[in-house]
Write an enzyme that holds these catalytic residues in place. Structure first.
Site, PDB file in Angstrom:
ATOM      1  N   SER A 142       0.813  -1.206   0.000  1.00 38.90           N
ATOM      2  CA  SER A 142       0.000   0.000   0.000  1.00 38.90           C
ATOM      3  C   SER A 142       0.854   1.267   0.000  1.00 38.90           C
ATOM      4  O   SER A 142       1.561   1.540  -0.966  1.00 38.90           O
ATOM      5  CB  SER A 142      -0.951  -0.049   1.209  1.00 38.90           C
ATOM      6  OG  SER A 142      -1.940   0.923   1.114  1.00 38.90           O
ATOM      7  N   LYS A 173      -0.700  -4.041  -3.650  1.00 36.75           N
ATOM      8  CA  LYS A 173      -2.009  -3.471  -3.324  1.00 36.75           C
ATOM      9  C   LYS A 173      -2.084  -2.086  -3.948  1.00 36.75           C
ATOM     10  O   LYS A 173      -1.488  -1.136  -3.462  1.00 36.75           O
ATOM     11  CB  LYS A 173      -2.218  -3.381  -1.814  1.00 36.75           C
ATOM     12  CG  LYS A 173      -3.555  -2.762  -1.446  1.00 36.75           C
ATOM     13  CD  LYS A 173      -3.726  -2.655   0.047  1.00 36.75           C
ATOM     14  CE  LYS A 173      -5.072  -2.007   0.368  1.00 36.75           C
ATOM     15  NZ  LYS A 173      -5.102  -0.573   0.005  1.00 36.75           N
TER      16      LYS A 173
END
Length: 433
Positions: A316, A341
């Protein structure tokens, strides 16, 4: 087997951004409205409205989302458990693992994570999988635990009289946490000493996201920075770390993002700007195709050589930072492929204290590459054996030493870059506003 490790607060989220949203109002009949007042059905409909207005896939994974609302509101929910079950099933149908419901206790943990603050005693704990002993791996500086003299290696035998041998990590975590001003009694076993008891008053704790130190590697002064997660305090803590290491005459840097699950989008952008003078950082695309591009703004604190360590648990916001530094050729990435992600979530509080994380956009590194489920590949692949990983997990003090092959590879790379001997502090600025 690796020992389980618990931090306070628990830092498990893979969110790239968090925000508070307001609910939209959709017309419903007066009868249904009356039924929903002070009913678990209200939370179900709050979930539906947020997803309807924000979910990144406007086709809702080919689900008729309007019909889904009728189905949900036509059901009767006798308690929160039934309502939560219906919410989870509706979200599962969307096919997005990051759009998820958070019961009140999980939502509270997430709030602590992103704020960078929590209430408790201020320790990081682990369970040795071989002996099941609960022990302290770190006492946060200036925390109640540190002031009480607790230290790394101490075994926690009992918490408020209850033996920890009967607890798993989550149970021990819950027993140690509590409201500010309340007491917790611990029985501690320390090597070469008799067991002793200590009473600690819980307080509000600023959880450090950044750990740093200067490493003497031959003629090279390496500023080592470990970033655990991207909380609201992470950018300021990163700035302080860079400033302190430059005052200590660091001639190069290693930024360790291994195991970092992410956090706040804006924290990753702020931190990228500390290392980059120019270039694009990330492109965030919403569900209508609108682009929001974040750029460096000539506010870099340092231009010293940089190596970034990544692994399969760097996710992320970690991937936003790593991708920007790699593609702008500001840093060399070392390690293994990142998690992959490539989506952004907002988090909303619901009326009963629970929460909802909703995927609202997708993000792309400067190249425009889709990293979702693919990750970012390092410039230099350097794996780590299970034995080495276990050793580093069991004894984090071995990170950034000769026992850490990925750090050793980073040092080798930095030696080839002929780093300058004196840092340039002329661009030092405060990023957080």
């Amino acid at each position: 087997m690796k020992p389980q490790v618990k931090k306070f607060p628990v830092l498990k989220s893979l969110l790239a951004t968090l925000a508070t949203g307001s609910l939209l109002s959709f017309a419903i009949s007066p009868t249904v409205q009356a039924e929903m007042t002070d009913s678990p059905k209200m939370v179900v409909d709050e979930m539906w409205q947020i997803v309807n207005s924000e979910f990144v896939d406007r086709n809702f994974n080919q689900i008729n989302w309007q019909k889904k609302r009728e189905e949900l509101l036509n059901k009767n929910y006798n308690n929160k458990t039934q309502a939560y079950r219906a919410i989870n099933q509706a979200l599962k149908d969307l096919g997005d693992p990051y759009t998820r419901f958070l019961p009140p206790e999980q939502f509270e943990v997430l709030n602590s994570q992103t704020s960078g603050e929590t209430s408790g005693v201020g320790v990081r704990i682990a369970i040795d999988s071989r002996t099941q002993d609960l022990y302290i791996i770190d006492a946060i500086k200036k925390s109640p635990a540190a002031e009480a003299g607790l230290q790394r290696g101490d075994r926690i035998v009992r918490i408020d009289g209850k033996p920890t041998a009967l607890m798993d990590l989550d149970q021990a975590s819950e027993a140690l946490k509590g409201e500010v001003g309340t007491e917790v009694k611990l029985e501690i076993a320390r090597e070469k000493q008799s067991a002793f008891q200590v009473t600690i008053v819980r307080s509000e704790i600023e959880v450090p996201s950044v750990d740093f130190s200067l490493k003497k590697e031959g003629g090279l002064n390496v500023g080592y920075i470990k970033l655990d997660e991207f909380s609201s305090l992470a950018a300021q803590q990163m700035k302080d770390a860079i400033d302190q290491l430059q005052k200590q005459q660091a001639s190069a840097f290693v930024l360790d993002l291994r195991g970092n699950p992410g956090g706040l989008l804006f924290a990753s952008v702020d931190i990228a700007r500390m290392w980059m003078s120019e270039g694009e950082i990330v492109d965030v695309v919403d569900r209508r195709g609108g682009h929001r591009r974040f750029q460096a703004d000539n506010s870099a604190i340092t231009d010293l050589p940089l190596v970034v360590l990544v692994d399969g648990n760097s996710a992320s916001a970690s991937e936003i930072l790593a991708g920007a530094l790699k593609e702008n050729k500001r840093a060399t990435l070392v390690g293994t492929n990142t998690f992959g992600k490539g989506t952004v979530q907002s988090v909303h509080s619901l009326s009963d204290g629970s929460g909802l994380a909703v995927t609202i956009s997708r993000y792309y590194p400067p190249s425009g590459m889709n990293i979702n489920k693919k990750g970012i590949s390092p410039d230099i692949v350097q794996g780590i054996s299970r034995e080495e990983e276990y050793l580093l997990t069991q004894n984090p003090s071995l990170l950034a030493t000769k026992a850490d092959p990925q750090y050793s590879k980073a040092v080798t790379i930095l030696r080839t870059k002929n780093p300058i001997s004196s840092p340039n502090n002329s661009n030092s600025v405060s990023i957080l506003q």
